[in-house]
Design a protein around this motif. Structure first.
Motif, PDB file in Angstrom:
ATOM      1  N   THR A   4       5.301 -11.096   1.744  1.00 54.01           N
ATOM      2  CA  THR A   4       6.138 -11.734   1.315  1.00 54.01           C
ATOM      3  C   THR A   4       7.080 -12.687   2.175  1.00 54.01           C
ATOM      4  OG1 THR A   4       7.760 -10.301   0.730  1.00 54.01           O
ATOM      5  CG2 THR A   4       6.160 -10.753  -1.108  1.00 54.01           C
ATOM      6  N   LEU A   5       6.185 -13.428   2.783  1.00 55.74           N
ATOM      7  CA  LEU A   5       6.873 -14.352   4.154  1.00 55.74           C
ATOM      8  C   LEU A   5       7.675 -15.439   3.322  1.00 55.74           C
ATOM      9  CD1 LEU A   5       4.182 -13.761   6.772  1.00 55.74           C
ATOM     10  CD2 LEU A   5       6.564 -12.971   7.030  1.00 55.74           C
ATOM     11  N   LEU A  59       0.812  -1.106  -0.107  1.00 55.57           N
ATOM     12  CA  LEU A  59       0.011  -0.032   0.014  1.00 55.57           C
ATOM     13  C   LEU A  59       0.988   1.174  -0.207  1.00 55.57           C
ATOM     14  CD1 LEU A  59      -1.082  -2.403   1.948  1.00 55.57           C
ATOM     15  CD2 LEU A  59      -2.987  -0.741   2.389  1.00 55.57           C
ATOM     16  N   TRP A  60       0.669   2.176  -0.859  1.00 56.53           N
ATOM     17  CA  TRP A  60       1.365   3.209  -0.992  1.00 56.53           C
ATOM     18  C   TRP A  60       3.029   2.975  -1.117  1.00 56.53           C
ATOM     19  CZ3 TRP A  60      -2.069   3.274   3.418  1.00 56.53           C
ATOM     20  CH2 TRP A  60      -3.301   3.685   3.221  1.00 56.53           C
ATOM     21  N   GLY A  61       3.236   1.889  -1.653  1.00 55.53           N
ATOM     22  CA  GLY A  61       4.729   1.706  -2.009  1.00 55.53           C
ATOM     23  C   GLY A  61       5.280   1.025  -0.845  1.00 55.53           C
ATOM     24  N   LYS A  62       4.425   0.630   0.106  1.00 59.44           N
ATOM     25  CA  LYS A  62       5.117   0.013   1.403  1.00 59.44           C
ATOM     26  C   LYS A  62       4.443  -1.663   1.675  1.00 59.44           C
ATOM     27  CE  LYS A  62       5.788   2.623   4.994  1.00 59.44           C
ATOM     28  NZ  LYS A  62       5.487   3.711   5.976  1.00 59.44           N
ATOM     29  N   SER A  63       5.293  -2.608   2.042  1.00 65.35           N
ATOM     30  CA  SER A  63       4.847  -3.702   2.470  1.00 65.35           C
ATOM     31  C   SER A  63       3.573  -3.447   3.675  1.00 65.35           C
ATOM     32  CB  SER A  63       5.744  -4.721   2.745  1.00 65.35           C
ATOM     33  OG  SER A  63       5.137  -5.677   3.556  1.00 65.35           O
ATOM     34  N   ILE A  64       2.534  -4.220   3.742  1.00 63.62           N
ATOM     35  CA  ILE A  64       1.749  -4.313   4.779  1.00 63.62           C
ATOM     36  C   ILE A  64       2.367  -4.468   6.053  1.00 63.62           C
ATOM     37  CG2 ILE A  64       1.108  -6.867   4.494  1.00 63.62           C
ATOM     38  CD1 ILE A  64      -1.133  -3.909   5.649  1.00 63.62           C
ATOM     39  N   VAL A  65       3.398  -4.984   6.135  1.00 63.41           N
ATOM     40  CA  VAL A  65       4.113  -5.213   7.338  1.00 63.41           C
ATOM     41  C   VAL A  65       4.882  -3.894   7.852  1.00 63.41           C
ATOM     42  CG1 VAL A  65       3.954  -7.736   7.511  1.00 63.41           C
ATOM     43  CG2 VAL A  65       5.913  -6.725   6.597  1.00 63.41           C
ATOM     44  N   LYS A  66       5.156  -3.187   6.961  1.00 60.70           N
ATOM     45  CA  LYS A  66       5.972  -1.767   7.123  1.00 60.70           C
ATOM     46  C   LYS A  66       5.039  -0.692   7.623  1.00 60.70           C
ATOM     47  CE  LYS A  66       9.896  -4.027   6.245  1.00 60.70           C
ATOM     48  NZ  LYS A  66      10.971  -4.010   7.585  1.00 60.70           N
ATOM     49  N   LEU A  67       3.737  -0.730   7.379  1.00 58.58           N
ATOM     50  CA  LEU A  67       2.979   0.297   7.921  1.00 58.58           C
ATOM     51  C   LEU A  67       2.935   0.610   9.265  1.00 58.58           C
ATOM     52  CD1 LEU A  67      -0.389  -0.292   5.746  1.00 58.58           C
ATOM     53  CD2 LEU A  67       1.868   0.939   5.220  1.00 58.58           C
ATOM     54  N   SER A  68       2.979   1.918   9.530  1.00 56.33           N
ATOM     55  CA  SER A  68       2.880   2.271  10.970  1.00 56.33           C
ATOM     56  C   SER A  68       1.494   2.225  11.536  1.00 56.33           C
ATOM     57  CB  SER A  68       2.944   3.816  10.966  1.00 56.33           C
ATOM     58  OG  SER A  68       2.149   4.602  10.439  1.00 56.33           O
ATOM     59  N   GLU A  69       1.285   2.427  12.863  1.00 50.80           N
ATOM     60  CA  GLU A  69       0.180   2.153  13.442  1.00 50.80           C
ATOM     61  C   GLU A  69      -0.997   2.964  12.879  1.00 50.80           C
ATOM     62  OE1 GLU A  69      -0.371  -0.595  15.359  1.00 50.80           O
ATOM     63  OE2 GLU A  69       1.860  -0.902  15.113  1.00 50.80           O
ATOM     64  N   TYR A 121      16.510 -15.508   7.603  1.00 52.23           N
ATOM     65  CA  TYR A 121      15.365 -16.238   8.249  1.00 52.23           C
ATOM     66  C   TYR A 121      14.562 -15.721   9.266  1.00 52.23           C
ATOM     67  CZ  TYR A 121      13.043 -20.194  10.644  1.00 52.23           C
ATOM     68  OH  TYR A 121      12.212 -21.243  11.177  1.00 52.23           O
ATOM     69  N   ASN A 122      15.586 -15.263  10.219  1.00 56.06           N
ATOM     70  CA  ASN A 122      15.243 -14.442  11.642  1.00 56.06           C
ATOM     71  C   ASN A 122      14.364 -13.218  11.446  1.00 56.06           C
ATOM     72  OD1 ASN A 122      16.107 -16.541  13.179  1.00 56.06           O
ATOM     73  ND2 ASN A 122      17.975 -15.521  13.351  1.00 56.06           N
ATOM     74  N   SER A 123      14.975 -12.465  10.337  1.00 59.42           N
ATOM     75  CA  SER A 123      14.132 -11.248   9.842  1.00 59.42           C
ATOM     76  C   SER A 123      12.669 -11.490   9.417  1.00 59.42           C
ATOM     77  CB  SER A 123      14.833 -10.527   8.898  1.00 59.42           C
ATOM     78  OG  SER A 123      14.884 -11.093   7.643  1.00 59.42           O
ATOM     79  N   ARG A 155       5.817 -12.251  12.954  1.00 56.99           N
ATOM     80  CA  ARG A 155       5.026 -11.809  13.976  1.00 56.99           C
ATOM     81  C   ARG A 155       4.316 -10.530  13.775  1.00 56.99           C
ATOM     82  NH1 ARG A 155      10.339 -14.385  16.092  1.00 56.99           N
ATOM     83  NH2 ARG A 155       9.684 -16.276  16.746  1.00 56.99           N
ATOM     84  N   ARG A 156       4.874  -9.629  13.020  1.00 59.70           N
ATOM     85  CA  ARG A 156       4.262  -8.341  12.696  1.00 59.70           C
ATOM     86  C   ARG A 156       3.100  -8.730  11.849  1.00 59.70           C
ATOM     87  NH1 ARG A 156       2.532  -3.544  14.099  1.00 59.70           N
ATOM     88  NH2 ARG A 156       2.492  -1.990  12.598  1.00 59.70           N
ATOM     89  N   ALA A 157       2.978  -9.661  10.982  1.00 56.07           N
ATOM     90  CA  ALA A 157       1.887  -9.868  10.056  1.00 56.07           C
ATOM     91  C   ALA A 157       0.809 -10.788  11.109  1.00 56.07           C
ATOM     92  CB  ALA A 157       2.327 -10.942   9.192  1.00 56.07           C
ATOM     93  N   ILE A 158       1.157 -11.334  12.059  1.00 55.54           N
ATOM     94  CA  ILE A 158       0.139 -11.854  12.985  1.00 55.54           C
ATOM     95  C   ILE A 158      -0.821 -10.709  13.678  1.00 55.54           C
ATOM     96  CG2 ILE A 158      -0.241 -13.220  15.041  1.00 55.54           C
ATOM     97  CD1 ILE A 158       1.765 -15.244  13.945  1.00 55.54           C
ATOM     98  N   THR A 159       0.297  -9.899  14.170  1.00 57.53           N
ATOM     99  CA  THR A 159      -0.333  -8.546  14.935  1.00 57.53           C
ATOM    100  C   THR A 159      -1.352  -7.852  13.965  1.00 57.53           C
ATOM    101  OG1 THR A 159       1.693  -8.280  16.385  1.00 57.53           O
ATOM    102  CG2 THR A 159       0.404  -6.260  15.956  1.00 57.53           C
ATOM    103  N   ILE A 160      -1.012  -7.500  12.839  1.00 64.41           N
ATOM    104  CA  ILE A 160      -1.959  -6.776  11.815  1.00 64.41           C
ATOM    105  C   ILE A 160      -3.173  -7.653  11.472  1.00 64.41           C
ATOM    106  CG2 ILE A 160      -1.843  -6.034   9.628  1.00 64.41           C
ATOM    107  CD1 ILE A 160       1.175  -5.334   9.665  1.00 64.41           C
ATOM    108  N   ALA A 161      -2.928  -8.870  11.183  1.00 61.23           N
ATOM    109  CA  ALA A 161      -4.158  -9.966  11.043  1.00 61.23           C
ATOM    110  C   ALA A 161      -5.098  -9.694  12.325  1.00 61.23           C
ATOM    111  CB  ALA A 161      -3.637 -11.452  10.824  1.00 61.23           C
ATOM    112  N   LYS A 162      -4.721  -9.577  13.591  1.00 60.40           N
ATOM    113  CA  LYS A 162      -5.558  -9.556  14.632  1.00 60.40           C
ATOM    114  C   LYS A 162      -6.243  -8.010  14.620  1.00 60.40           C
ATOM    115  CE  LYS A 162      -3.567 -13.098  17.569  1.00 60.40           C
ATOM    116  NZ  LYS A 162      -2.988 -13.513  18.767  1.00 60.40           N
TER     117      LYS A 162
END
Length: 272
Positions: free
Chosen positions: A69-70, A36-46, A81-83, A89-96
């Motif tokens: 793109t996990l 969205l707006w050129g940023k991965s969904i997991v990079k969006l701020s709150e 891998y660790n990144s 984990r960020r994707a899980i938070t966003i899904a919730k």
């Protein structure tokens, strides 16, 4: 209509508001959030996430899944891998945050002699599956031609080895086609009992073997047969456009064309 129709928003535009307006105009009901707006969904701020939610709710649309793109990652690079675990984990938070329980994953970049490293790939998937289970999340593993799991038969093998209800298949006939599998009926029949989401793209194979993406229904994939099978098998989730197709760089025009031809096929089948 038994199918819900959707699209990955950036298949129309990185301008998220404009993409949503086009989606409403076309009559789709579901969206995937990737960039969205050129940023991965997991990079969006709150703040950006709250604004995203507001825009979606104002238009009465529903989110099908979170699609970062996990694990499009190097199987042997532990730092990478660790990144991706942090991204997961960020994707899980966003899904919730969006009150959904479906997150897309991949299966690491495909390498020469991938078969040799199949067990390593499985072992690196397992921690994500275990964490998803504890968080009430289902992982949608996409068969992706550039990754180790690229076909229906490979996806079936993962499911049978892992045996977890928290891992299901995001079926992409176009990706299977690129890998040389006949998507329908061959690939589909391997994983039809495990499909939780479907991506729609179409292509033609050029001389030399490279695939050129085209509008849905204009390529070599038997989508009429595929949709008939999904109807027969009572699939009632989302068909989501991810065409990879553009017309002179114009993704919106290409997505409009693909959606129109998709509706033509579904109309022929009496679904709409």
């Amino acid at each position: 209509m038994m199918f819900k129709l959707g699209i990955i928003t950036d298949e129309i535009s990185q301008d998220f508001e404009h993409a949503l307006d086009v989606i409403v105009e076309l009559g789709m009901t579901h969206i995937e959030l990737r960039k969205l707006w050129g940023k991965s969904i997991v990079k969006l701020s709150e703040e950006e996430l709250r604004y995203t939610k507001k825009l979606i709710e104002e238009r009465g649309l529903e989110i099908a899944l979170i699609s970062p793109t996990l694990l499009k990652a190097n199987l042997f690079n532990e730092r990478e891998y660790n990144s991706h675990l942090e991204m997961f984990r960020r994707a899980i938070t966003i899904a919730k945050f969006f009150d959904i329980n479906l997150v897309r994953i991949f299966s690491f970049w495909r390498i020469k002699e991938s078969e040799k490293y199949w067990s390593l790939m499985i072992n690196k998937l397992l921690p994500l599956i275990d964490e998803a289970k504890s968080e009430g999340i289902v992982l949608a593993l996409e068969n992706e031609y550039s990754c180790i799991v690229g076909t229906g038969s490979e996806a079936r093998r993962v499911i049978e080895e892992v045996r977890s209800p928290n891992l299901r298949i995001l079926w992409d006939p176009g990706n299977a086609y690129v890998k040389g599998e006949v998507p329908y009926p061959n690939g589909y029949n391997m994983i039809k009992d495990y499909i939780i989401h479907v991506h729609i793209k179409d292509g033609i194979r050029l001389e030399g073997g490279k695939v050129k993406w085209v509008a849905v229904g204009r390529g070599e994939i038997d989508y009429k047969g595929q949709f008939e099978a999904l109807i027969k098998d009572k699939y009632n989730r989302v068909l989501s456009l991810e065409t990879h197709y553009s017309i002179s760089g114009d993704k919106e025009r290409a997505s409009r064309e693909s959606f129109s031809s998709l509706k033509e096929i579904l109309h022929e089948l009496g679904v709409i």
